[in-house]
Scaffold this active site. Structure first.
Site, PDB file in Angstrom:
ATOM      1  N   CYS A 155      23.501  12.817 -29.948  1.00 42.70           N
ATOM      2  CA  CYS A 155      22.914  12.257 -28.726  1.00 42.70           C
ATOM      3  C   CYS A 155      23.851  11.165 -28.263  1.00 42.70           C
ATOM      4  O   CYS A 155      24.371  10.382 -29.071  1.00 42.70           O
ATOM      5  CB  CYS A 155      21.527  11.692 -29.002  1.00 42.70           C
ATOM      6  SG  CYS A 155      20.835  10.795 -27.604  1.00 42.70           S
ATOM      7  N   THR A 156      24.046  11.120 -26.957  1.00 44.74           N
ATOM      8  CA  THR A 156      25.024  10.206 -26.381  1.00 44.74           C
ATOM      9  C   THR A 156      24.776   8.735 -26.697  1.00 44.74           C
ATOM     10  O   THR A 156      25.708   7.941 -26.727  1.00 44.74           O
ATOM     11  CB  THR A 156      24.989  10.371 -24.859  1.00 44.74           C
ATOM     12  OG1 THR A 156      23.615  10.299 -24.431  1.00 44.74           O
ATOM     13  CG2 THR A 156      25.581  11.690 -24.431  1.00 44.74           C
ATOM     14  N   HIS A 157      23.494   8.369 -26.914  1.00 42.47           N
ATOM     15  CA  HIS A 157      23.167   6.945 -27.138  1.00 42.47           C
ATOM     16  C   HIS A 157      23.406   6.484 -28.578  1.00 42.47           C
ATOM     17  O   HIS A 157      23.532   5.296 -28.830  1.00 42.47           O
ATOM     18  CB  HIS A 157      21.689   6.686 -26.835  1.00 42.47           C
ATOM     19  CG  HIS A 157      21.342   6.677 -25.393  1.00 42.47           C
ATOM     20  ND1 HIS A 157      21.587   7.727 -24.564  1.00 42.47           N
ATOM     21  CD2 HIS A 157      20.775   5.711 -24.629  1.00 42.47           C
ATOM     22  CE1 HIS A 157      21.151   7.438 -23.350  1.00 42.47           C
ATOM     23  NE2 HIS A 157      20.663   6.216 -23.355  1.00 42.47           N
ATOM     24  N   CYS A 215      25.819  15.360 -21.856  1.00 44.11           N
ATOM     25  CA  CYS A 215      24.470  15.176 -22.397  1.00 44.11           C
ATOM     26  C   CYS A 215      24.137  16.322 -23.360  1.00 44.11           C
ATOM     27  O   CYS A 215      24.266  17.495 -22.997  1.00 44.11           O
ATOM     28  CB  CYS A 215      23.505  15.181 -21.218  1.00 44.11           C
ATOM     29  SG  CYS A 215      21.778  15.057 -21.647  1.00 44.11           S
ATOM     30  N   THR A 219      21.187  17.141 -24.518  1.00 44.50           N
ATOM     31  CA  THR A 219      19.970  17.844 -24.100  1.00 44.50           C
ATOM     32  C   THR A 219      20.297  18.841 -22.997  1.00 44.50           C
ATOM     33  O   THR A 219      19.843  19.981 -23.010  1.00 44.50           O
ATOM     34  CB  THR A 219      18.909  16.824 -23.636  1.00 44.50           C
ATOM     35  OG1 THR A 219      18.794  15.797 -24.626  1.00 44.50           O
ATOM     36  CG2 THR A 219      17.568  17.472 -23.429  1.00 44.50           C
ATOM     37  N   ASP A 262      25.653  13.245 -17.143  1.00 43.44           N
ATOM     38  CA  ASP A 262      24.690  12.906 -18.184  1.00 43.44           C
ATOM     39  C   ASP A 262      23.353  12.613 -17.529  1.00 43.44           C
ATOM     40  O   ASP A 262      23.293  12.281 -16.341  1.00 43.44           O
ATOM     41  CB  ASP A 262      25.158  11.682 -18.984  1.00 43.44           C
ATOM     42  CG  ASP A 262      24.206  11.370 -20.132  1.00 43.44           C
ATOM     43  OD1 ASP A 262      23.876  12.291 -20.901  1.00 43.44           O
ATOM     44  OD2 ASP A 262      23.754  10.217 -20.241  1.00 43.44           O
ATOM     45  N   SER A 263      22.292  12.702 -18.315  1.00 44.34           N
ATOM     46  CA  SER A 263      20.975  12.341 -17.800  1.00 44.34           C
ATOM     47  C   SER A 263      20.948  10.877 -17.365  1.00 44.34           C
ATOM     48  O   SER A 263      20.154  10.506 -16.508  1.00 44.34           O
ATOM     49  CB  SER A 263      19.924  12.581 -18.888  1.00 44.34           C
ATOM     50  OG  SER A 263      20.283  11.866 -20.055  1.00 44.34           O
ATOM     51  N   GLU A 289      18.328   1.470 -24.743  1.00 43.53           N
ATOM     52  CA  GLU A 289      18.253   1.113 -23.313  1.00 43.53           C
ATOM     53  C   GLU A 289      17.470  -0.169 -23.075  1.00 43.53           C
ATOM     54  O   GLU A 289      17.571  -0.763 -22.005  1.00 43.53           O
ATOM     55  CB  GLU A 289      17.646   2.284 -22.524  1.00 43.53           C
ATOM     56  CG  GLU A 289      18.566   3.482 -22.529  1.00 43.53           C
ATOM     57  CD  GLU A 289      18.409   4.398 -21.338  1.00 43.53           C
ATOM     58  OE1 GLU A 289      17.505   4.180 -20.510  1.00 43.53           O
ATOM     59  OE2 GLU A 289      19.201   5.357 -21.249  1.00 43.53           O
TER      60      GLU A 289
HETATM   61  N1  DGL Z   1      21.865  11.991 -22.910  1.00 46.56           N
HETATM   62  C1  DGL Z   1      20.780  12.468 -23.740  1.00 46.56           C
HETATM   63  C2  DGL Z   1      21.349  13.330 -24.883  1.00 46.56           C
HETATM   64  O1  DGL Z   1      22.516  13.247 -25.247  1.00 46.56           O
HETATM   65  C3  DGL Z   1      19.942  11.338 -24.274  1.00 46.56           C
HETATM   66  C4  DGL Z   1      19.119  10.658 -23.222  1.00 46.56           C
HETATM   67  C5  DGL Z   1      18.019  11.499 -22.639  1.00 46.56           C
HETATM   68  O2  DGL Z   1      17.088  11.897 -23.359  1.00 46.56           O
HETATM   69  O3  DGL Z   1      18.081  11.735 -21.427  1.00 46.56           O
HETATM   70  O4  DGL Z   1      20.624  14.098 -25.453  1.00 46.56           O
END
Ligand code: DGL
Length: 278
Positions: free
Chosen positions: A197-199, A78, A80, A15-16, A163
């Site tokens: 999105c993961t968050h 992720c 993205t 993940d990012s 975050e």
């Molecule tokens: N992990 C990213 C996603 O699921 C969200 C966080 C980011 O923008 O890096 O899109």
């Protein structure tokens, strides 16, 4: 700290940053017997605002790193990275790096699941700017369910709110109402909204509270976990190559102490993290 045995092949989860921990948690709940190696590119997150080329380059670096650590299978947790890098990596890079290894993303299984869930065929997608602009969900849903209508909404404030420990705050209420309200206004027949999105699962209670009861709000963790289970059942050669020690290790490109602290938002258990450079 429990060690993954040398020569083992953990399943890589990339993940990012931290958000992929929501996916990892669901995967480990469903498939606890495997070893896992989580890599968060926290030093270069967020990816959601970055260009296609940059997300692709960063993701490829991470995938190569995980392969070099012995991973045979890597999940791009992720959205993205799945939206902007997965296809090129699968089609162009993997055949050269090692055609026996595999990289899977989160968009295809999510599109399959939400398509099945919807009865009106009208779906809402909430994601980062990058995911929404890539139109990956629109394309995946169109391939599987050509008659479906997809409306999307970028929610750029949601990742920073999570975050910065503001998921329970008034600011989160404001931005949840704002983005959900805008999405709902796009299509009155929408019956399913995916948090792509993961968050966003961290904001689920607030999102659920403002979405009308007749609309399902779907998170991805369990969908991705079920899809991985199914993949491993169908690909026994890959299943046999994934080591089964039940151990999970964590890597970050940022400061490990910072990772450990913020990981508490996403995981109940404490994590032991190692710094790496990509
Ligand atoms: N992990 C990213 C996603 O699921 C969200 C966080 C980011 O923008 O890096 O899109």
């Amino acid at each position: 700290m429990q060690q993954i045995k040398s020569g083992a092949s953990p399943i890589g989860v990339f993940d990012s940053g931290y958000g992929g921990l929501t996916i990892l948690k669901a995967i480990r709940n469903r498939l606890p017997e495997y070893d896992y190696l989580y890599l968060g590119d926290n030093a270069r997150a967020p990816y959601g605002t970055r260009s296609f080329d940059v997300v692709y380059e960063f993701t490829l670096e991470a995938v190569r790193y995980l392969f070099n650590q012995g991973c045979e299978l890597v999940i791009l947790a992720c959205n993205t990275a799945s939206a902007k890098a997965l296809r090129t990596i699968q089609q162009n890079d993997l055949p050269q790096i090692d055609p026996t290894k595999r990289v899977l993303g989160v968009i295809r299984p999510t599109a399959e699941a939400i398509g099945e869930l919807s009865t009106t065929g009208h779906i809402g997608v909430m994601g980062t700017n990058g995911t929404v602009q890539s139109e990956s969900y629109d394309m995946e849903v169109a391939k599987l369910y050509p008659d479906y209508v997809v409306s999307s909404q970028a929610c750029p404030m949601w990742v920073p709110l999570v975050e910065n420990h503001e998921a329970d705050g008034d600011g989160a209420d404001y931005f949840v109402r704002k983005y959900v309200g805008t999405l709902l206004n796009k299509d009155v027949d929408m019956d399913t909204i995916v948090l792509a999105c993961t968050h966003y699962p961290i904001l689920y209670p607030k999102i659920r509270a403002v979405v009308p009861d007749n609309i399902s709000v779907v998170t991805q963790g369990e969908i991705v976990a079920r899809s991985l289970e199914d993949y491993l059942r169908r690909h026994t050669e890959m299943e046999q190559r994934c080591s089964k020690g039940g151990v999970c290790r964590y890597l970050t490109t940022e400061n490990p102490d910072k990772f450990t602290d913020l990981a508490k938002i996403f995981l109940e258990e404490p994590v032991c993290v190692k710094h790496i450079d990509l």
